[in-house]
Design a protein around this motif. Structure first.
Motif, PDB file in Angstrom:
ATOM      1  N   ALA A 116       0.910  -1.283   0.077  1.00 24.06           N
ATOM      2  CA  ALA A 116      -0.049  -0.076  -0.009  1.00 24.06           C
ATOM      3  C   ALA A 116       0.827   1.331  -0.100  1.00 24.06           C
ATOM      4  CB  ALA A 116      -0.859  -0.120   1.332  1.00 24.06           C
ATOM      5  N   GLU A 117       1.928   1.170   0.735  1.00 21.86           N
ATOM      6  CA  GLU A 117       2.764   2.255   0.908  1.00 21.86           C
ATOM      7  C   GLU A 117       3.644   2.546  -0.413  1.00 21.86           C
ATOM      8  OE1 GLU A 117       4.334   2.364   5.457  1.00 21.86           O
ATOM      9  OE2 GLU A 117       5.803   2.320   3.839  1.00 21.86           O
ATOM     10  N   GLU A 118       3.735   1.393  -1.070  1.00 24.63           N
ATOM     11  CA  GLU A 118       4.602   1.312  -2.264  1.00 24.63           C
ATOM     12  C   GLU A 118       3.681   1.947  -3.459  1.00 24.63           C
ATOM     13  OE1 GLU A 118       7.393   1.356  -2.934  1.00 24.63           O
ATOM     14  OE2 GLU A 118       7.737   0.872  -5.208  1.00 24.63           O
ATOM     15  N   ARG A 119       2.397   1.768  -3.371  1.00 25.28           N
ATOM     16  CA  ARG A 119       1.550   2.397  -4.638  1.00 25.28           C
ATOM     17  C   ARG A 119       1.369   3.978  -4.190  1.00 25.28           C
ATOM     18  NH1 ARG A 119      -1.444  -2.321  -3.715  1.00 25.28           N
ATOM     19  NH2 ARG A 119      -2.786  -1.198  -1.830  1.00 25.28           N
ATOM     20  N   LEU A 120       1.297   4.400  -3.084  1.00 22.07           N
ATOM     21  CA  LEU A 120       1.288   5.782  -2.870  1.00 22.07           C
ATOM     22  C   LEU A 120       2.673   6.401  -3.228  1.00 22.07           C
ATOM     23  CD1 LEU A 120      -0.493   8.137  -1.813  1.00 22.07           C
ATOM     24  CD2 LEU A 120       0.332   7.459   0.696  1.00 22.07           C
ATOM     25  N   ARG A 121       3.538   5.784  -2.929  1.00 22.43           N
ATOM     26  CA  ARG A 121       4.851   6.259  -3.299  1.00 22.43           C
ATOM     27  C   ARG A 121       4.984   6.558  -4.776  1.00 22.43           C
ATOM     28  NH1 ARG A 121      10.319   5.082  -4.376  1.00 22.43           N
ATOM     29  NH2 ARG A 121       9.930   2.879  -5.282  1.00 22.43           N
ATOM     30  N   LEU A 122       4.658   5.430  -5.514  1.00 22.53           N
ATOM     31  CA  LEU A 122       4.670   5.592  -6.820  1.00 22.53           C
ATOM     32  C   LEU A 122       3.739   6.632  -7.442  1.00 22.53           C
ATOM     33  CD1 LEU A 122       5.019   1.803  -7.856  1.00 22.53           C
ATOM     34  CD2 LEU A 122       7.056   3.311  -7.991  1.00 22.53           C
ATOM     35  N   LYS A 123       2.823   6.561  -6.805  1.00 26.73           N
ATOM     36  CA  LYS A 123       1.657   7.688  -7.233  1.00 26.73           C
ATOM     37  C   LYS A 123       2.303   9.385  -7.124  1.00 26.73           C
ATOM     38  CE  LYS A 123      -3.202   9.121  -6.071  1.00 26.73           C
ATOM     39  NZ  LYS A 123      -4.217   8.987  -5.256  1.00 26.73           N
ATOM     40  N   THR A 124       2.792   9.266  -5.902  1.00 27.13           N
ATOM     41  CA  THR A 124       3.577  10.652  -5.508  1.00 27.13           C
ATOM     42  C   THR A 124       4.385  11.091  -6.748  1.00 27.13           C
ATOM     43  OG1 THR A 124       2.984  10.355  -3.250  1.00 27.13           O
ATOM     44  CG2 THR A 124       4.472  12.069  -3.816  1.00 27.13           C
ATOM     45  N   ALA A 125       5.402   9.855  -6.878  1.00 19.88           N
ATOM     46  CA  ALA A 125       6.547  10.414  -7.716  1.00 19.88           C
ATOM     47  C   ALA A 125       6.039  10.546  -9.140  1.00 19.88           C
ATOM     48  CB  ALA A 125       7.692   9.164  -7.801  1.00 19.88           C
ATOM     49  N   ARG A 126       5.108   9.788  -9.511  1.00 24.36           N
ATOM     50  CA  ARG A 126       4.539   9.998 -10.835  1.00 24.36           C
ATOM     51  C   ARG A 126       3.945  11.361 -11.032  1.00 24.36           C
ATOM     52  NH1 ARG A 126       1.029   5.536 -10.883  1.00 24.36           N
ATOM     53  NH2 ARG A 126       2.776   4.312 -10.818  1.00 24.36           N
ATOM     54  N   ARG A 127       3.062  11.886 -10.010  1.00 23.10           N
ATOM     55  CA  ARG A 127       2.503  12.955 -10.052  1.00 23.10           C
ATOM     56  C   ARG A 127       3.486  14.106 -10.137  1.00 23.10           C
ATOM     57  NH1 ARG A 127      -2.607  14.649  -6.393  1.00 23.10           N
ATOM     58  NH2 ARG A 127      -3.295  12.386  -6.915  1.00 23.10           N
ATOM     59  N   ALA A 128       4.413  13.858  -9.452  1.00 20.68           N
ATOM     60  CA  ALA A 128       5.403  14.946  -9.409  1.00 20.68           C
ATOM     61  C   ALA A 128       6.206  15.298 -10.738  1.00 20.68           C
ATOM     62  CB  ALA A 128       6.452  14.805  -8.255  1.00 20.68           C
ATOM     63  N   LEU A 129       6.572  14.222 -11.250  1.00 14.89           N
ATOM     64  CA  LEU A 129       7.197  14.207 -12.567  1.00 14.89           C
ATOM     65  C   LEU A 129       6.430  14.526 -13.738  1.00 14.89           C
ATOM     66  CD1 LEU A 129       9.516  10.686 -12.177  1.00 14.89           C
ATOM     67  CD2 LEU A 129      10.195  13.170 -11.771  1.00 14.89           C
TER      68      LEU A 129
ATOM     69  N   GLU B 113      -4.078  12.482   0.117  1.00 12.53           N
ATOM     70  CA  GLU B 113      -4.391  13.474  -0.675  1.00 12.53           C
ATOM     71  C   GLU B 113      -4.058  14.868  -0.302  1.00 12.53           C
ATOM     72  OE1 GLU B 113      -5.047  13.169  -3.798  1.00 12.53           O
ATOM     73  OE2 GLU B 113      -4.811  10.984  -3.989  1.00 12.53           O
ATOM     74  N   ARG B 114      -4.401  14.917   0.854  1.00  9.60           N
ATOM     75  CA  ARG B 114      -3.846  16.372   1.587  1.00  9.60           C
ATOM     76  C   ARG B 114      -2.314  16.454   1.386  1.00  9.60           C
ATOM     77  NH1 ARG B 114      -4.110  20.441   5.861  1.00  9.60           N
ATOM     78  NH2 ARG B 114      -2.021  20.446   6.583  1.00  9.60           N
ATOM     79  N   ALA B 115      -1.495  15.773   1.699  1.00  9.69           N
ATOM     80  CA  ALA B 115      -0.015  15.671   1.451  1.00  9.69           C
ATOM     81  C   ALA B 115       0.283  15.994   0.001  1.00  9.69           C
ATOM     82  CB  ALA B 115       0.561  14.471   2.184  1.00  9.69           C
ATOM     83  N   LEU B 116      -0.505  15.343  -0.580  1.00 12.40           N
ATOM     84  CA  LEU B 116      -0.291  15.400  -2.223  1.00 12.40           C
ATOM     85  C   LEU B 116      -0.511  16.718  -2.911  1.00 12.40           C
ATOM     86  CD1 LEU B 116      -0.947  11.744  -3.567  1.00 12.40           C
ATOM     87  CD2 LEU B 116       1.231  12.865  -3.044  1.00 12.40           C
ATOM     88  N   SER B 117      -1.451  17.528  -2.134  1.00 12.04           N
ATOM     89  CA  SER B 117      -1.549  18.757  -2.597  1.00 12.04           C
ATOM     90  C   SER B 117      -0.418  19.845  -2.613  1.00 12.04           C
ATOM     91  CB  SER B 117      -2.883  19.456  -1.606  1.00 12.04           C
ATOM     92  OG  SER B 117      -2.473  19.839  -0.433  1.00 12.04           O
ATOM     93  N   VAL B 118       0.456  19.432  -1.863  1.00 13.22           N
ATOM     94  CA  VAL B 118       1.746  20.311  -1.848  1.00 13.22           C
ATOM     95  C   VAL B 118       2.332  20.299  -3.211  1.00 13.22           C
ATOM     96  CG1 VAL B 118       3.451  18.368  -1.409  1.00 13.22           C
ATOM     97  CG2 VAL B 118       4.055  20.593  -0.486  1.00 13.22           C
TER      98      VAL B 118
ATOM     99  N   PHE C 220       5.487  22.016   5.219  1.00 11.91           N
ATOM    100  CA  PHE C 220       5.725  20.701   5.545  1.00 11.91           C
ATOM    101  C   PHE C 220       4.400  19.725   5.467  1.00 11.91           C
ATOM    102  CE2 PHE C 220      10.053  19.956   7.406  1.00 11.91           C
ATOM    103  CZ  PHE C 220      10.506  21.505   7.170  1.00 11.91           C
ATOM    104  N   GLU C 221       4.783  18.776   4.768  1.00 17.26           N
ATOM    105  CA  GLU C 221       3.621  17.840   4.602  1.00 17.26           C
ATOM    106  C   GLU C 221       4.523  16.297   4.755  1.00 17.26           C
ATOM    107  OE1 GLU C 221       0.402  18.098   4.726  1.00 17.26           O
ATOM    108  OE2 GLU C 221       0.142  20.071   3.948  1.00 17.26           O
ATOM    109  N   GLY C 222       3.386  15.185   5.307  1.00 18.91           N
ATOM    110  CA  GLY C 222       3.877  13.927   5.422  1.00 18.91           C
ATOM    111  C   GLY C 222       3.238  12.985   4.819  1.00 18.91           C
ATOM    112  N   LEU C 223       4.058  12.370   3.914  1.00 19.76           N
ATOM    113  CA  LEU C 223       3.282  11.113   3.136  1.00 19.76           C
ATOM    114  C   LEU C 223       2.809  10.079   4.055  1.00 19.76           C
ATOM    115  CD1 LEU C 223       2.711  10.910   0.178  1.00 19.76           C
ATOM    116  CD2 LEU C 223       4.571   9.436  -0.248  1.00 19.76           C
ATOM    117  N   PHE C 224       1.793   9.074   3.650  1.00 20.02           N
ATOM    118  CA  PHE C 224       1.313   8.056   4.595  1.00 20.02           C
ATOM    119  C   PHE C 224       0.631   8.597   5.793  1.00 20.02           C
ATOM    120  CE2 PHE C 224       5.434   6.491   2.709  1.00 20.02           C
ATOM    121  CZ  PHE C 224       4.969   6.090   1.767  1.00 20.02           C
ATOM    122  N   ALA C 225       0.301   9.765   5.880  1.00 17.78           N
ATOM    123  CA  ALA C 225      -0.560  10.314   6.988  1.00 17.78           C
ATOM    124  C   ALA C 225      -1.998   9.837   6.454  1.00 17.78           C
ATOM    125  CB  ALA C 225      -0.660  11.940   6.932  1.00 17.78           C
ATOM    126  N   PRO C 226      -2.875  10.110   7.645  1.00 19.76           N
ATOM    127  CA  PRO C 226      -4.164   9.293   7.391  1.00 19.76           C
ATOM    128  C   PRO C 226      -4.877  10.142   6.092  1.00 19.76           C
ATOM    129  CG  PRO C 226      -4.011   9.933   9.638  1.00 19.76           C
ATOM    130  CD  PRO C 226      -2.823  10.389   9.041  1.00 19.76           C
TER     131      PRO C 226
END
Ligand code: SF4
Length: 182
Positions: free
Chosen positions: A29-42, A175-180, A166-172
């Motif tokens: 689950a963490e890995e999916r969120l990590r990949l989603k974040t990196a993909r969105r950033a790139l 999507e809020r963290a990804l808004s950064v 400052f935002e933290g990934l894997f918080a409850p």
């Protein structure tokens, strides 16, 4: 158009630095969120500035998982500062450039080092042998607050007149963290 830079915890881009995990369900689950974040950033053209991993650089790849209480001391804090100073200097340089937008810092919630909204606390420490470990293991909990590296990073940025979100990934609320990245 302004170029955008997001400062990220080291393991957002390099999971080899992380403590070895055995609970594969949570990890995937963490890995999916990590990949989603990196993909969105790139795909949005956001440049990722990678922080050092203080735990890997201090204890290596065979370390145990730790809790905030084990890192909350002057020596680890000093070590974090030494690692963060070159990053802070890079940010000062980018901040002088009128065409660069510093989006903020994305840490890893639940980490005793890189947590932003949540860290990891517990009554760990001392010899493992000759003890009933179950109470110590079960004392570990997710707790509000930053990890030690992020505490020091916040102080260092403030001392240098830099104000970053400052935002933290894997918080409850991931999507809020990804808004950064917006
Ligand atoms: S210390 Fe930070 S960068 Fe290193 S593995 Fe933990 S969360 Fe990731």
């Amino acid at each position: 158009m302004a170029r955008k830079i997001l400062v990220v915890s080291h393991c957002l881009l390099n999971t080899a630095a992380k403590v070895r995990r055995y609970d594969r369900g949570e990890s995937s689950a963490e890995e999916r969120l990590r990949l989603k974040t990196a993909r969105r950033a790139l795909t949005r053209g956001v440049q990722l500035l990678q922080l050092p991993c203080p735990e890997f650089l201090t204890y290596g790849g065979r370390r145990w998982g730790h809790v905030y209480e084990q890192f909350d001391h002057p020596f680890f804090r000093k070590r974090c500062r030494e690692m963060l100073e070159p990053v802070c200097e890079q940010l000062l340089c980018y901040a002088q450039d009128g065409e660069i937008d510093l989006l903020g810092v994305l840490g890893i919630d639940g980490s005793p080092s890189c947590g932003v909204k949540y860290t990891c606390r517990g009554e760990w420490g001392g010899e493992l042998s000759g003890r009933d470990l179950a109470p110590f293991v079960s004392s570990v909990r997710l707790a509000p607050g930053r990890g030690v590296l992020m505490e020091e990073f916040g102080k260092l940025l403030a001392e240098n007149g830099l104000k970053l979100r400052f935002e933290g990934l894997f918080a409850p609320e991931p999507e809020r963290a990804l808004s950064v990245l917006e």
